[in-house]
Scaffold this motif. Sequence first.
Motif, PDB file in Angstrom:
ATOM      1  N   ASN A 127       0.821  -1.149  -0.072  1.00 55.23           N
ATOM      2  CA  ASN A 127       0.371  -0.218  -0.178  1.00 55.23           C
ATOM      3  C   ASN A 127       0.806   1.313  -0.029  1.00 55.23           C
ATOM      4  O   ASN A 127       0.789   2.810  -0.592  1.00 55.23           O
ATOM      5  CB  ASN A 127      -0.750  -0.386   0.827  1.00 55.23           C
ATOM      6  N   THR A 128       2.344   1.072   1.156  1.00 53.95           N
ATOM      7  CA  THR A 128       2.700   2.692   0.738  1.00 53.95           C
ATOM      8  C   THR A 128       4.067   2.143   1.259  1.00 53.95           C
ATOM      9  O   THR A 128       4.746   1.094   2.351  1.00 53.95           O
ATOM     10  CB  THR A 128       2.660   3.469   2.224  1.00 53.95           C
ATOM     11  N   ASP A 129       5.133   1.774   0.063  1.00 53.30           N
ATOM     12  CA  ASP A 129       6.603   1.670   0.811  1.00 53.30           C
ATOM     13  C   ASP A 129       7.381   2.002   1.505  1.00 53.30           C
ATOM     14  O   ASP A 129       7.317   2.940   1.707  1.00 53.30           O
ATOM     15  CB  ASP A 129       6.763   1.782  -0.805  1.00 53.30           C
ATOM     16  N   TYR A 130       8.182   1.486   2.180  1.00 55.72           N
ATOM     17  CA  TYR A 130       9.211   2.213   3.465  1.00 55.72           C
ATOM     18  C   TYR A 130       9.627   3.632   3.341  1.00 55.72           C
ATOM     19  O   TYR A 130      10.247   3.577   1.963  1.00 55.72           O
ATOM     20  CB  TYR A 130      10.411   1.418   3.235  1.00 55.72           C
ATOM     21  N   THR A 131       8.867   4.891   3.847  1.00 50.54           N
ATOM     22  CA  THR A 131       9.028   5.703   4.224  1.00 50.54           C
ATOM     23  C   THR A 131       9.659   6.081   5.436  1.00 50.54           C
ATOM     24  O   THR A 131       8.849   5.489   6.273  1.00 50.54           O
ATOM     25  CB  THR A 131       8.717   6.496   3.378  1.00 50.54           C
ATOM     26  N   SER A 132       9.927   7.032   6.171  1.00 51.63           N
ATOM     27  CA  SER A 132       9.705   7.898   7.530  1.00 51.63           C
ATOM     28  C   SER A 132       9.272   9.302   6.966  1.00 51.63           C
ATOM     29  O   SER A 132       8.880  10.114   8.121  1.00 51.63           O
ATOM     30  CB  SER A 132      11.508   8.042   7.725  1.00 51.63           C
ATOM     31  N   ASP A 133       8.462   9.578   6.398  1.00 49.30           N
ATOM     32  CA  ASP A 133       6.942  10.563   6.188  1.00 49.30           C
ATOM     33  C   ASP A 133       5.907  10.226   6.223  1.00 49.30           C
ATOM     34  O   ASP A 133       4.984   9.019   5.784  1.00 49.30           O
ATOM     35  CB  ASP A 133       7.463  11.166   4.478  1.00 49.30           C
ATOM     36  N   ALA A 134       5.634  10.866   7.627  1.00 49.98           N
ATOM     37  CA  ALA A 134       4.585  10.249   8.414  1.00 49.98           C
ATOM     38  C   ALA A 134       3.676  10.659   7.216  1.00 49.98           C
ATOM     39  O   ALA A 134       1.902  10.137   7.535  1.00 49.98           O
ATOM     40  CB  ALA A 134       4.477  11.053   9.861  1.00 49.98           C
ATOM     41  N   SER A 135       3.469  12.163   7.057  1.00 50.01           N
ATOM     42  CA  SER A 135       2.007  12.092   6.294  1.00 50.01           C
ATOM     43  C   SER A 135       2.040  10.736   5.213  1.00 50.01           C
ATOM     44  O   SER A 135       0.543  11.564   4.532  1.00 50.01           O
ATOM     45  CB  SER A 135       2.065  13.519   5.608  1.00 50.01           C
ATOM     46  N   GLN A 136       2.721  10.705   3.874  1.00 47.48           N
ATOM     47  CA  GLN A 136       2.626   9.499   3.065  1.00 47.48           C
ATOM     48  C   GLN A 136       1.648   8.241   3.809  1.00 47.48           C
ATOM     49  O   GLN A 136       1.204   8.180   3.215  1.00 47.48           O
ATOM     50  CB  GLN A 136       4.317   9.564   2.248  1.00 47.48           C
ATOM     51  N   LEU A 137       2.350   8.023   4.779  1.00 48.23           N
ATOM     52  CA  LEU A 137       2.296   6.332   4.975  1.00 48.23           C
ATOM     53  C   LEU A 137       0.643   7.413   5.851  1.00 48.23           C
ATOM     54  O   LEU A 137      -0.284   6.347   5.962  1.00 48.23           O
ATOM     55  CB  LEU A 137       2.743   6.070   6.712  1.00 48.23           C
ATOM     56  N   VAL A 138      -0.609   8.316   6.213  1.00 48.91           N
ATOM     57  CA  VAL A 138      -1.226   8.199   6.698  1.00 48.91           C
ATOM     58  C   VAL A 138      -1.577   8.831   5.880  1.00 48.91           C
ATOM     59  O   VAL A 138      -3.290   7.741   5.869  1.00 48.91           O
ATOM     60  CB  VAL A 138      -1.325   9.953   7.197  1.00 48.91           C
ATOM     61  N   LYS A 139      -1.888   8.631   4.617  1.00 49.79           N
ATOM     62  CA  LYS A 139      -2.816   8.502   3.418  1.00 49.79           C
ATOM     63  C   LYS A 139      -2.392   7.387   3.096  1.00 49.79           C
ATOM     64  O   LYS A 139      -3.885   7.166   2.849  1.00 49.79           O
ATOM     65  CB  LYS A 139      -1.664  10.275   2.469  1.00 49.79           C
ATOM     66  N   GLY A 140      -1.631   6.799   2.984  1.00 51.59           N
ATOM     67  CA  GLY A 140      -2.123   5.442   3.119  1.00 51.59           C
ATOM     68  C   GLY A 140      -3.293   4.455   3.731  1.00 51.59           C
ATOM     69  O   GLY A 140      -3.722   3.623   2.889  1.00 51.59           O
ATOM     70  N   ALA A 141      -2.704   4.804   4.930  1.00 49.75           N
ATOM     71  CA  ALA A 141      -3.369   4.105   5.730  1.00 49.75           C
ATOM     72  C   ALA A 141      -4.916   4.295   5.811  1.00 49.75           C
ATOM     73  O   ALA A 141      -6.237   3.858   5.739  1.00 49.75           O
ATOM     74  CB  ALA A 141      -3.685   4.775   6.942  1.00 49.75           C
ATOM     75  N   GLN A 142      -6.373   5.879   5.003  1.00 50.53           N
ATOM     76  CA  GLN A 142      -6.791   6.374   5.356  1.00 50.53           C
ATOM     77  C   GLN A 142      -6.943   6.442   4.039  1.00 50.53           C
ATOM     78  O   GLN A 142      -8.491   5.987   3.673  1.00 50.53           O
ATOM     79  CB  GLN A 142      -6.264   8.036   5.496  1.00 50.53           C
ATOM     80  N   ARG A 143      -6.726   5.293   2.561  1.00 50.32           N
ATOM     81  CA  ARG A 143      -7.293   5.272   1.794  1.00 50.32           C
ATOM     82  C   ARG A 143      -7.212   3.239   1.683  1.00 50.32           C
ATOM     83  O   ARG A 143      -7.723   2.705   0.648  1.00 50.32           O
ATOM     84  CB  ARG A 143      -6.469   5.207   0.372  1.00 50.32           C
ATOM     85  N   LEU A 144      -6.875   2.989   3.095  1.00 46.53           N
ATOM     86  CA  LEU A 144      -7.665   1.189   3.112  1.00 46.53           C
ATOM     87  C   LEU A 144      -9.160   0.642   3.039  1.00 46.53           C
ATOM     88  O   LEU A 144      -9.694   1.928   3.587  1.00 46.53           O
ATOM     89  CB  LEU A 144      -7.186   0.926   4.372  1.00 46.53           C
ATOM     90  N   PHE A 145      -8.857  -0.510   2.515  1.00 48.29           N
ATOM     91  CA  PHE A 145     -10.694  -0.735   2.480  1.00 48.29           C
ATOM     92  C   PHE A 145     -10.849  -2.084   2.185  1.00 48.29           C
ATOM     93  O   PHE A 145      -9.239  -2.414   1.900  1.00 48.29           O
ATOM     94  CB  PHE A 145     -11.107  -0.313   0.957  1.00 48.29           C
TER      95      PHE A 145
END
Length: 299
Positions: A127-145
């Motif tokens: 869904n989201t590759d390894y990153t330390s960018d919290a905003s990018q990870l939060v966006k990935g979590a919020q598009r889960l279905f």
Amino acid sequence: MRSAEGWLRALAVVMLACGLTVHMAAQAQPRSLYVSALDRSGVPAPNLVPSDLVVREDRVAREILSIVPAIEPLQIALLVDNSQAAESYIREYREALPAFISAVAADANGVRHQVSIITLADRPTVNTDYTSDASQLVKGAQRLFSVSGSGTYLLDGIRETVAGFRKREASRPVIVAVVTDGPELSDRHYDDVLRPLRASGAAFHVVVVGRPSNGSQDRAIVLSAGSRDTGGRYDNILAGTALTARLKQVAAELTHQHKVTYAHPASLIPPERITVSAARSGLTVRGTPVKDEREQGRP
């Protein structure tokens, strides 16, 4: 004369034994573990000292040399069951996963950890590759279905994640799996998952939402033995509303670990099992051997 010669021989034997002991002590190698220590309320315990812990190799206690905060960056794979069984928990996922990500990003030591989100419905998918960018990870979590009509592939996900750690040469790998009671569709024997998991040096943490599934014995063994043997934790919450608080606890534990270094005597045979336990009452302790020491022929 004979008694004098006998005394000299005995003295020589004692001196030789002392010399061997000194030589073996000089050859002792420092080994380390990443250790979590929680107090009775489940909060990370500060200010650990060597007398608080016992480190054993194959049941033999070893001398603890030092305890310092663990400041090496974590590489955390968030494995999320988004199969049909997770449909009623998606709202909680979208709240709990960002809370976990934010808690990891707010490391008290200022360390930037990397996180990846991997979904498990139908097949393991990044869904989201390894990153330390919290905003990018939060966006990935919020598009889960959730995926209608799907099952989960947790065991395949663990195998693929471990292989990814190896390719990335991850130095402090961690798997945090959030799973439901949905059917496990991976065609894997538990040992085919546990062997590479243990060899990877990754700590395996599990949060099961809902009642544990009785459908896959292999998955049940991986969840219990995998978390226990790698220094991870196993949590089962019955209500999705408890997920945010539980993942915050996991994040706090990961970001408040200690690096415990102990003396390992020179030996050609590595220990089969390394354990850490609490010597002070009221502590819950878990430990994971440092990965680079495993790769140098160490456990």
